[in-house]
Every structure is written in C-alpha cells, then in structure tokens.
Write a protein that holds these residues in place. Structure first.
Motif, PDB file in Angstrom:
ATOM      1  N   VAL A  16      -6.319   0.887 -10.881  1.00 20.87           N
ATOM      2  CA  VAL A  16      -5.320   0.378  -9.927  1.00 20.87           C
ATOM      3  C   VAL A  16      -4.384   1.508  -9.485  1.00 20.87           C
ATOM      4  O   VAL A  16      -4.032   1.615  -8.310  1.00 20.87           O
ATOM      5  CB  VAL A  16      -4.518  -0.798 -10.537  1.00 20.87           C
ATOM      6  CG1 VAL A  16      -3.323  -1.169  -9.654  1.00 20.87           C
ATOM      7  CG2 VAL A  16      -5.431  -2.008 -10.736  1.00 20.87           C
ATOM      8  N   ARG A  45      -3.177   0.161  -6.053  1.00 21.18           N
ATOM      9  CA  ARG A  45      -3.867  -0.850  -5.253  1.00 21.18           C
ATOM     10  C   ARG A  45      -4.085  -2.084  -6.112  1.00 21.18           C
ATOM     11  O   ARG A  45      -5.174  -2.298  -6.644  1.00 21.18           O
ATOM     12  CB  ARG A  45      -5.202  -0.274  -4.739  1.00 21.18           C
ATOM     13  CG  ARG A  45      -4.982   0.801  -3.672  1.00 21.18           C
ATOM     14  CD  ARG A  45      -6.261   1.488  -3.267  1.00 21.18           C
ATOM     15  NE  ARG A  45      -6.837   2.252  -4.354  1.00 21.18           N
ATOM     16  CZ  ARG A  45      -7.797   3.171  -4.211  1.00 21.18           C
ATOM     17  NH1 ARG A  45      -8.284   3.444  -3.008  1.00 21.18           N
ATOM     18  NH2 ARG A  45      -8.285   3.806  -5.254  1.00 21.18           N
ATOM     19  N   THR A  47      -4.421  -6.027  -7.460  1.00 21.46           N
ATOM     20  CA  THR A  47      -5.235  -7.168  -7.034  1.00 21.46           C
ATOM     21  C   THR A  47      -4.547  -8.501  -7.311  1.00 21.46           C
ATOM     22  O   THR A  47      -5.079  -9.542  -6.941  1.00 21.46           O
ATOM     23  CB  THR A  47      -6.598  -7.156  -7.757  1.00 21.46           C
ATOM     24  OG1 THR A  47      -6.375  -7.133  -9.160  1.00 21.46           O
ATOM     25  CG2 THR A  47      -7.422  -5.933  -7.355  1.00 21.46           C
ATOM     26  N   THR A  48      -3.386  -8.459  -7.956  1.00 22.23           N
ATOM     27  CA  THR A  48      -2.672  -9.714  -8.252  1.00 22.23           C
ATOM     28  C   THR A  48      -1.172  -9.534  -8.027  1.00 22.23           C
ATOM     29  O   THR A  48      -0.645  -8.418  -8.058  1.00 22.23           O
ATOM     30  CB  THR A  48      -2.852 -10.144  -9.730  1.00 22.23           C
ATOM     31  OG1 THR A  48      -2.187  -9.181 -10.557  1.00 22.23           O
ATOM     32  CG2 THR A  48      -4.318 -10.236 -10.126  1.00 22.23           C
ATOM     33  N   ARG A  92      -6.354  -4.583  -1.433  1.00 24.34           N
ATOM     34  CA  ARG A  92      -7.301  -5.238  -2.345  1.00 24.34           C
ATOM     35  C   ARG A  92      -6.944  -6.698  -2.635  1.00 24.34           C
ATOM     36  O   ARG A  92      -7.724  -7.408  -3.256  1.00 24.34           O
ATOM     37  CB  ARG A  92      -7.398  -4.454  -3.652  1.00 24.34           C
ATOM     38  CG  ARG A  92      -8.140  -3.137  -3.455  1.00 24.34           C
ATOM     39  CD  ARG A  92      -8.391  -2.443  -4.776  1.00 24.34           C
ATOM     40  NE  ARG A  92      -9.104  -1.187  -4.571  1.00 24.34           N
ATOM     41  CZ  ARG A  92      -9.356  -0.321  -5.532  1.00 24.34           C
ATOM     42  NH1 ARG A  92      -8.945  -0.567  -6.773  1.00 24.34           N
ATOM     43  NH2 ARG A  92     -10.000   0.796  -5.279  1.00 24.34           N
ATOM     44  N   MET A  93      -5.768  -7.098  -2.215  1.00 21.50           N
ATOM     45  CA  MET A  93      -5.419  -8.530  -2.325  1.00 21.50           C
ATOM     46  C   MET A  93      -5.872  -9.173  -1.019  1.00 21.50           C
ATOM     47  O   MET A  93      -5.076  -9.420  -0.117  1.00 21.50           O
ATOM     48  CB  MET A  93      -3.915  -8.700  -2.548  1.00 21.50           C
ATOM     49  CG  MET A  93      -3.479  -8.212  -3.921  1.00 21.50           C
ATOM     50  SD  MET A  93      -1.699  -8.423  -4.220  1.00 21.50           S
ATOM     51  CE  MET A  93      -1.576 -10.207  -4.395  1.00 21.50           C
ATOM     52  N   GLN A 109      -3.839 -13.970   1.071  1.00 21.82           N
ATOM     53  CA  GLN A 109      -3.240 -12.789   0.468  1.00 21.82           C
ATOM     54  C   GLN A 109      -2.985 -11.745   1.571  1.00 21.82           C
ATOM     55  O   GLN A 109      -3.585 -11.828   2.650  1.00 21.82           O
ATOM     56  CB  GLN A 109      -4.175 -12.242  -0.604  1.00 21.82           C
ATOM     57  CG  GLN A 109      -4.273 -13.183  -1.819  1.00 21.82           C
ATOM     58  CD  GLN A 109      -5.054 -12.562  -2.961  1.00 21.82           C
ATOM     59  OE1 GLN A 109      -6.063 -11.897  -2.752  1.00 21.82           O
ATOM     60  NE2 GLN A 109      -4.593 -12.791  -4.178  1.00 21.82           N
TER      61      GLN A 109
END
Lengths: 455, 455
Positions: A16, A45, A47-48, A92-93, A109
C-alpha cells in the motif's frame, strides 16, 4: 526509510505504501503542465476507509502533509505533490457498491472511473450526467473534489448537483458521514456541498452517494458555422432566451477548429470564425428542437447549419470537440484558462480577449461550454522561450481580470489548485476569503491537508 | 425604551423599529403551533441592506440576540422569538431587482413572496420551480433560510438547487457576497449552500441570485385510488423505477382524505385507504406519461385510475392536496412531522407508523411528497389534554426514530428550528455535529444569531 515511514508501513498491508523513486515521481503531477510540484515522501494507495484513517492518524501524529489524488487529470495543479508530503492515491478504492433503481442512487468508492460508473448505470436504464472531458480516465473522487463540469452541464448541472452524501475521513483520521441517501433532507448545515469542490483541503472522500436520473433519449446534434464570432454568440443568447433547452452547447473558435483539424482530419471548416454544436435529447421533440436552434443560428448569420443525420455523425462532431485538448497540446506549452461569464457578456469577453491577444502577441485558442458562459481560452507558447512564457502568463492573468470585470469567475469548473491561488482572494473579497480560511482551520487545524492549494 | 434601544432607533428611519406590545406579540411565533417562543425587545423591519447592517452592528455591540424572520409560515419554530431578542423581519425588502432571460436568473430581495416571483418570471416565459405549500405567503428569504421543498421537488429539486449566489449580512454587520451569477463556478468553498438551510443562524440573507428555467408545458394529472396503502407504495416504487419522470407525485392517506373532505367537499373517495396524485409536464409526451403511470397503478392494485380531463380538473386535485394543512388543523392541535426515507423503505415506514399509532393510541394523518419519500405524518391531539399531548409527543418522537432506523432523515424540508433540535445530534452523529458547531462559531462567535435554533 525513516522511522516514521516504517511506522506507517507497519500499519498498512504490504504494497500500500510505495517509496521507490520511479513510482513517487510518476505521481508527482496532475495534468496542469505548468504548475510546480514538490518532492513527496512516497505514495499510499489504500483499498479501505480504515487504511485512509490510518494514514491520516499517522500524518496528524507526525505533522506530515497529505495530498489526495484521483486519476490526476486535473488542470489546476490541485493534485500536485508538495515537499515532504505523502501522496494519497484513491484509485484502488474503485468499487461500485450499489446501484438502486427505485431510489435512483449509486453508492461508489472514490476511485471509480467516471465512464465506468456511467456505463454501469446505463445498463439499468439510468444516467449519471456529469461528463468532464476526462471522463474516460478521471475518477468520481477527483470529480467530487473539483466539482467537475463537462458538456452536459448546460442542461443537467455539475457534479455537485448529483451528490447526496459523502463519507469523509478528516485530517485527524475521524470519519464523518455528510448528507443523506434520501431525495430531500435539511437536517443541519450542508457539509456535503462544503466538501465537494474543496480540492482535498477539508477531508478525504472515501465514499459517495450519487443521484441518478432516468436515461434520456439519444440526442440529436446540430452544428452551425459562422463567419463572425459575434454572430455565434448572439445566436447562443437567443437560443437560451427562446425557452429551448439544449442538452449540450459547445463552441469552437477558428484556432480550435484548425488545431483539431491539424491533429486529425475531421473535415472541420477551418476558414470559419466559429462553430456552434448543440444537442437536444428530448426524444420525439429533439428533431424540432434542433431545427429551431438551427433556424436561430441561420437568422443570426450562420453561413451553414447542418443537423447530424444519425448517431455516427453526432458522435463524430462530439469527438471533434473532445479532441481539442490533445490537439492544442501539440501546438506548444499551454495555460488552460477556465473563466465563466454571464451569457449576455460573452461578446464582451470575446472582444476583450481579442485586445489581450493583440496587446501580448500570444496565441489564444478558445473552445468552450458556451451555453454556460464557461470558456477555456488556452494560451499557447513555445517550450523553453522565457519571454513567451512571461507574455503568456500576462495574457492568462488579463483574461481572468476581464472575466471578473464582466461579473464572472476565474474558474467555472477546473478549480483553483495552485494555478489560480493568487487570484482567489481577488474574486472572493476579504470577508469571504477570511470565512473560508476559518472553515479550513475547523476541518484541518494543523494544515496538513493539501497545503498550498486553493486558499 | 432603554438607552440601547434608543441608540438603535436613532440609527434607523422612523418606523423601522417598533416596540409596541401588539406588534411585538404579533411577530413572536411562526406556524409551528406547539413550539415555545420567548419575549422579544421589539421588531425591526428594514428596507435596505444598510439598515440590516446597522441592526447587526448594534446587536453585536450590545450582545442582543437577533431572530431573522420572513413570513413566519415555517413549521419548526425557527422564526420564533427568544427572550430579549430583536425580531428582524425582512418582509419590507420585497423588490424583484432583475429578471434576466438570457442568463435565466432573477435577483431578488428576501421579502419577495414566492408566488409573486413565480408569476413575475412566468410573465416572461420562465419558471421558478420551488413551491412550498405556503408559496402564496412565504418569502424567498424564508424559503432560502429553510431550504424549502414543495410539490415540484420530485422532478425539479429544492430551493437550494436554484440558488446561484447570496448577499449575506454577518453577525458583526459585515456584508459578504457568496457564489456567483454565472451558471458554473468553483472558486473556493461553497458558502452559498452553507447559508441556505441554516435557518438564520449563520447570517441574514439580504439578496439572492436565483436560477430559473424555461417554463414547462401545462401538466396533465392522474389520480389513483387504492384500497390498500401498501399497493400505493409499491406503485410509487415501480413508477420511479420505470424511467418515467413525474413532475409531481403526492400521497393522501385515508385520514387525510377524510379531513379534507370534512373541511370542504372536494368529492374525495373517503373510503379508500390511499390516493396517489401524479403529473407529467412533458408537453406532447404528458398524455402517454400519465397513462403509463396509471397503468402501473392499475397493475399494482389501484381500485380506480382517473386522468384529469382538463386544467380545471387538475387544479381541483392539486387544490385538494394543498388543503390538507388547514383541514388537519381543524381536527385539533397538530405536531407536523417531516420525515424522509429512501423510497424503497416507504412500506416499512407505513407499517412502523401503524404500530406507533396502535401503541400510543393517537391519530396520525399522513399526507406526503411520496415521490421523494418525504412524508408529513401529523399527530393530532385535543387542545388542553395533557395526557394526549404527552402521547402525541411520544408518537412524534417514535416516527423520527423510525425514519432514522430506515436510513432516512428527521426533516426532509421543514427544518430543525426548535421543534427537532433535540433530535439533530442523533441524526448527525457527534463528529458532524461538532464540525457544525464550530462552523456556527466561525460565523457567529458571540452566538447572537437566532440562538437556540438548529444546533
């Protein structure tokens, strides 16, 4: 890696956080070619939402600036790196979490690409109107952060008009939900609209609930060619005052027509002074709408009026319009302006720009969303020529001054970023600017969110 | 008159400040019959922005609370007096300053009555959609302060969607201009939307630039009568998911039908459980639109579907809908709720309310802007009966709780005022509430603007 960066890395899944030179360099700039960018520490980057929270908690603890980024297609440097900052890329989201046909909303997102959302909702007969020229690349998060416009605005409005609610991670890592899912709601102050268009300076958008509409009928397109630009502008004002509701109304000046034609042969009339492209998407009424628009153009001096015979011909005209950006980039370094004026002042804007062009001797290419009075006069100059660069900046500034004098704005849809930061105070005035600075301090007391942008 | 009030009087033209008991008493309340009001010092009715500035400078100097007021048709007590406050009525600033057909904007003072503006712009072929039920009386300033809704919202949106810019006098008497006149603009944070709906707690609106649209075609109306309310709600969700775009979609439950019919004989079906009224204003397409809506109603169990034959019949149906307010007032003391839920949860709202009604034994009359999921369940109780009043409050609170549990809001369009102040924090959550309190402090550090309202 410093100890603090190691601390951050330990809180995030493998991969990330990236700090290698090549990746970091690749994320330094958005698409405002002339804006400066600093040296960042690295790129995250996530994702959550939880990872975004971890990043901001860490940034708060260590007083590290954070620059939120989407697809970096912006034209004002708002996503450019600043020295010592962490770049927070939301690409990436990228999940569409829900599309609801009864409530006509989508929950997404921030990393969802505009065109992907538009196609996904079209599959169920719905329509997400905001369509910035970058729509095949730009993300919803970036569109929200800049309150992006596009070609549809003349009928449908801008990105902000399609936002019901947001999930936002604040500077200290807290999560706040703004707005609502329902069609209406007036509980408390409108924090949603405050965050939309704030260019990452108030918080990081991690989810959005967007309003959709039923899909319109396929549009019919009309193009009118003018020997005199002032006639084209008069036609615009008459069409808008007539009660017709074009779903698109675009303008290309001669320099735009020539730039596009040089870039790709689209059969454009390079000797005309101006071309108007308009559409109607009112189904069975569209044919009479575009005929009426064409008649007004003819009445006010159009040399030629043509209605696209079919969808392919319509798409061709739109494609020509969408090529103006890359076409102009071929001509040299560009300073893309984004002024908007009341429609009734478009002729004054044009005449004023002619004077500025004459005074400074620069090349200005001027396409625009003319139905909204939102023009993109683009100053073009030779790379590496310092004298030319200075004259270009002079013309660029003079155009903003002109727009303000005509009751307009320095930015209709591209945002302030770093490109127009020096001009914002001029437009807002001291009282409004002061309030905005205080609002920034409420949301970001340490000043770590995208510092040096907007205010 | 105290020395400080004499100081104020000396700064204003004769007659602007009034302190006699009868006038002051007449301005103490808005239209929320059950909300408390304090004892004010007097009423000022300025005619210019400069006078509003003088009032606020004086109020800042003497730390006197100021309660801005429009026509006081609000339903949440937002315009009610507070003890020791000056009531600032904007009704005499009632000029339409400009209507511009090319830019499709109107510039108005806050005291302009909604219907007067609507008629003035209709005279030049334009349309100002926001139409709260109070439109014949309520002022644009009040509509802006509460972000008023109305019958048109299902297609056209709410008041906030038609505001381009504002002139606002701040708590200290400074004037700030927010927003713009142009169709688009993204320079800085959106202070316009922050002030709209803030119920006079952030500043006093002294001028507004409003967006207009071309006038739509006259609407066609359909009414469908249902033996089962759940069928009506299913029909609503199917109509909205079908891609049809009703320009109005209203609901009357049996208690509403009976209340209206008792108030005035409108020939309403008093034995039906529910009636839906929908419109389309798409000109030549309207007939097929309302026919399609009617077919969906029939498919989902409507006992009767009728399309109004002419404008008079349409107007009659709308008039019946608009009478529900006064009709219900005849039944007793009312607590008018204003919840909104996602459309897909309307059936759950209905079933939940039936349970609440059964549990508390109160009468709930439930009309609503059902196309928006925005319902007005109105708890009715006998004047002077304390037990009934307590049960009414219990039911009122339970309905708000239910709306929140269904992903909805405590207020779709009436605002928070004093009526729902205790519930706002519940809807917003601590983080959002905290941000909003800090924003309030930015605009009004001394807390003199409409204290005790909203937050």
């Amino acid at each position: 890696m410093t100890a603090s960066m190691q601390e951050l890395a330990a809180q995030l899944p493998e991969g990330v956080l990236v700090t290698d030179e090549a990746t970091t360099e690749a994320y330094r700039f958005d698409s405002a070619s002339s804006c400066p960018a600093g040296r960042p520490l690295g790129v995250v980057r996530p994702t959550t939402t939880e990872q975004v929270q971890a990043v901001l908690r860490w940034a708060t603890r260590h007083r590290v600036p954070v620059v939120p980024q989407g697809a970096r297609t912006g034209l004002s440097g708002a996503a450019n790196a600043v020295d010592g900052a962490l770049l927070l890329s939301l690409v990436r989201m990228d999940r569409i979490l829900a599309v609801d046909e009864v409530d006509q909303v989508a929950v997404v997102q921030p990393g969802v690409v505009n065109a992907d959302l538009s196609r996904a909702v079209a599959d169920v007969g719905l329509f997400y109107p905001p369509d910035p020229s970058s729509w095949e690349m730009s993300t919803i998060g970036g569109n929200l952060a800049t309150n992006a416009g596009g070609l549809c605005c003349v009928k449908y409005g801008v990105t902000a008009d399609f936002v019901r609610g947001l999930e936002v991670v604040l500077a200290d890592g807290e999560v706040v939900r703004t707005g609502r899912r329902t069609a209406k709601g007036v509980a408390g102050y409108d924090l949603t609209r405050l965050v939309v268009g704030s260019e990452g300076t108030l918080g990081v958008i991690t989810e959005a609930t967007l309003a959709l509409r039923p899909a319109p009928e396929p549009a019919l397109t009309m193009a009118a060619v003018f020997d005199r630009t002032t006639d084209a502008m008069t036609a615009v004002t008459r069409i808008m005052a007539s009660g017709l509701r074009p779903s698109l109304m675009e303008f290309l000046d001669r320099a735009s027509l020539r730039a596009i034609q040089a870039y790709r042969d689209m059969g454009l009339p390079v000797d005309a002074e101006a071309m108007l492209i308009t559409q109607s998407d009112r189904g069975p009424l569209a044919a009479s709408d575009v005929a009426a628009m064409g008649a007004i153009c003819a009445e006010f001096g159009a040399a030629e009026v043509a209605v696209a015979e079919d969808a392919a011909e319509s798409a061709m005209l739109l494609q020509a319009r969408r090529l103006v950006g890359p076409a102009v980039e071929e001509l040299g370094v560009t300073l893309v302006d984004d002024v908007a004026v009341p429609r009734a002042r478009l002729v004054d804007l044009l005449l004023g720009m002619e004077k500025i062009t004459a005074d400074t001797g620069v090349l200005v290419v001027c396409p625009g969303h003319i139905g909204d009075g939102n023009m993109h006069p683009t100053v073009v100059f030779e790379r590496g020529n310092e004298g030319a660069a200075a004259r270009a900046q002079e013309a660029f500034d003079a155009i903003m001054r002109l727009a303000l004098d005509l009751g307009g704005t320095i930015t209709g849809e591209h945002g302030v970023g770093v490109l127009k930061r020096a001009w914002l105070r001029e437009e807002l005035g001291e009282t409004s600017y002061g309030l905005q600075r205080q609002i920034k301090e409420v949301f970001d007391p340490l000043g770590i969110l995208n510092p040096g942008k907007v205010l």
